[in-house]
Write a protein that holds these residues in place. Structure first.
Motif, short mmCIF file in Angstrom:
data_model
loop_
_atom_site.label_atom_id
_atom_site.label_comp_id
_atom_site.label_asym_id
_atom_site.label_seq_id
_atom_site.Cartn_x
_atom_site.Cartn_y
_atom_site.Cartn_z
N UNK A 23 -45.58 -3.42 -14.32
CA UNK A 23 -46.95 -3.42 -14.82
C UNK A 23 -47.96 -3.19 -13.72
N UNK A 24 -49.08 -2.60 -14.09
CA UNK A 24 -50.13 -2.29 -13.13
C UNK A 24 -51.34 -3.21 -13.29
N UNK A 25 -51.24 -4.16 -14.20
CA UNK A 25 -52.29 -5.18 -14.31
C UNK A 25 -51.60 -6.53 -14.52
N UNK A 26 -52.35 -7.59 -14.27
CA UNK A 26 -51.78 -8.93 -14.23
C UNK A 26 -51.10 -9.31 -15.55
N UNK A 27 -51.78 -9.06 -16.67
CA UNK A 27 -51.25 -9.49 -17.96
C UNK A 27 -49.95 -8.74 -18.29
N UNK A 28 -49.97 -7.42 -18.13
CA UNK A 28 -48.76 -6.64 -18.41
C UNK A 28 -47.63 -7.08 -17.50
N UNK A 29 -47.96 -7.29 -16.23
CA UNK A 29 -46.92 -7.66 -15.25
C UNK A 29 -46.27 -8.99 -15.64
N UNK A 30 -47.09 -9.97 -15.97
CA UNK A 30 -46.54 -11.29 -16.32
C UNK A 30 -45.72 -11.19 -17.61
N UNK A 31 -46.24 -10.42 -18.57
CA UNK A 31 -45.49 -10.27 -19.83
C UNK A 31 -44.13 -9.60 -19.61
N UNK A 32 -44.02 -8.79 -18.56
CA UNK A 32 -42.76 -8.06 -18.33
C UNK A 32 -41.87 -8.69 -17.26
N UNK A 33 -42.29 -9.84 -16.73
CA UNK A 33 -41.53 -10.44 -15.61
C UNK A 33 -40.08 -10.75 -15.99
N UNK A 34 -39.88 -11.26 -17.21
CA UNK A 34 -38.50 -11.61 -17.60
C UNK A 34 -37.64 -10.36 -17.70
N UNK A 35 -38.25 -9.29 -18.24
CA UNK A 35 -37.51 -8.03 -18.31
C UNK A 35 -37.16 -7.55 -16.89
N UNK A 36 -38.13 -7.69 -15.98
CA UNK A 36 -37.88 -7.27 -14.60
C UNK A 36 -36.73 -8.07 -13.98
N UNK A 37 -36.76 -9.40 -14.18
CA UNK A 37 -35.67 -10.21 -13.63
C UNK A 37 -34.34 -9.87 -14.28
N UNK A 38 -34.38 -9.52 -15.58
CA UNK A 38 -33.10 -9.14 -16.23
C UNK A 38 -32.53 -7.89 -15.57
N UNK A 39 -33.40 -6.96 -15.17
CA UNK A 39 -32.85 -5.77 -14.51
C UNK A 39 -32.38 -6.09 -13.10
N UNK A 73 -25.08 -12.94 -10.24
CA UNK A 73 -25.06 -14.40 -10.13
C UNK A 73 -26.45 -15.01 -9.94
N UNK A 74 -27.49 -14.19 -10.03
CA UNK A 74 -28.84 -14.72 -9.85
C UNK A 74 -29.20 -15.65 -11.00
N UNK A 75 -29.77 -16.81 -10.66
CA UNK A 75 -30.29 -17.74 -11.68
C UNK A 75 -31.79 -17.55 -11.68
N UNK A 76 -32.25 -16.64 -12.54
CA UNK A 76 -33.67 -16.28 -12.48
C UNK A 76 -34.47 -17.15 -13.46
N UNK A 77 -35.74 -17.36 -13.15
CA UNK A 77 -36.57 -18.19 -14.02
C UNK A 77 -37.12 -17.37 -15.19
#
Ligand code: HEM
Length: 184
Positions: free
Chosen positions: A90-106, A113-117
């Motif tokens: 994401x290029x803005x704060x809201x989009x970035x935070x909304x996509x953080x879980x997707x980012x960690x999944x990738x 073995x990563x234990x991501x939040x």
């Protein structure tokens, strides 16, 4: 944690205090090249020992060092092979935070073995975002504050991050963070 975190910390300490301080930290914590392999997993106690020793050299409380490290991590990740993933997130704060879980999944595809939040945007106004953080770890509150500050830096935003609420959750953590933005 994955060795990538140790490498990020080493880079931060090299930038801040130079190679002789890092050599001392390695000696004090009995750390060698085998503890700094990006794609190897190490016990969290190793990561904590490195952060504690770094904090002592920086003349900071461990909590303050965790925050500084969180902020640094965002820049480190941008320059790593994960940079393009950050761009897609994401290029803005809201989009970035909304996509953080997707980012960690990738990220988990490369680091199984990563234990991501998990992060969830609970509410949003122009000047205040409320973000829920869930983790099976504890003790990383200040690291998360630093990370959120790092994301704000990345988006060219300024403001403050505070804890709005903490919830007991067995061995893990649930914390709501309020991001107050300097927007008019
Ligand atoms: C491209 C950027 C990023 C990459 C490659 C990345 C990758 C990772 C990896 C590999 C872990 C370690 C898990 C483990 O070893 O068990 C981790 C943990 C973590 N990440 Fe990310 N991350 C990124 C960005 C972010 C951002 C922007 C945030 C928050 C705003 C964040 C929040 C966290 C937190 C708080 C943890 C600690 C684990 C926990 O709380 O349970 N990460 N991340």
């Amino acid at each position: 944690m994955y060795g990538m975190a140790h490498r990020a910390l080493r880079q931060m300490m090299l930038d801040r205090l130079g190679p002789s301080a890092w050599a001392k930290i390695e000696r004090e914590t009995n750390t060698g090249p085998a503890d700094l392999i990006s794609l190897c997993v190490y016990d969290d106690s190793k990561t904590i020992a490195l952060i504690s020793a770094s904090a002592a050299h920086l003349g900071m409380a461990v909590e303050d060092a965790l925050r500084v490290f969180g902020r640094y991590w965002v820049r480190f990740a941008e320059l790593s092979s994960f940079g393009p993933i950050m761009d897609f997130t994401g290029q803005d704060l809201v989009t970035f935070i909304n996509n953080l879980d997707r980012m960690h999944r990738s990220v988990v595809l490369a680091m199984p073995d990563a234990r991501v939040p998990s992060f969830e945007l609970l509410s949003e106004t122009r000047q205040r975002l409320l973000v829920r953080y869930r983790s099976d770890r504890s003790g990383l509150e200040m690291f998360v504050i630093g990370l959120l500050e790092g994301v704000m830096d990345r988006m060219g935003e300024t403001g403050t991050v505070d804890v709005a609420a903490r919830f007991e959750n067995g061995p893990g953590t649930v914390i709501d963070f309020a991001i107050l933005l300097d927007r008019t």
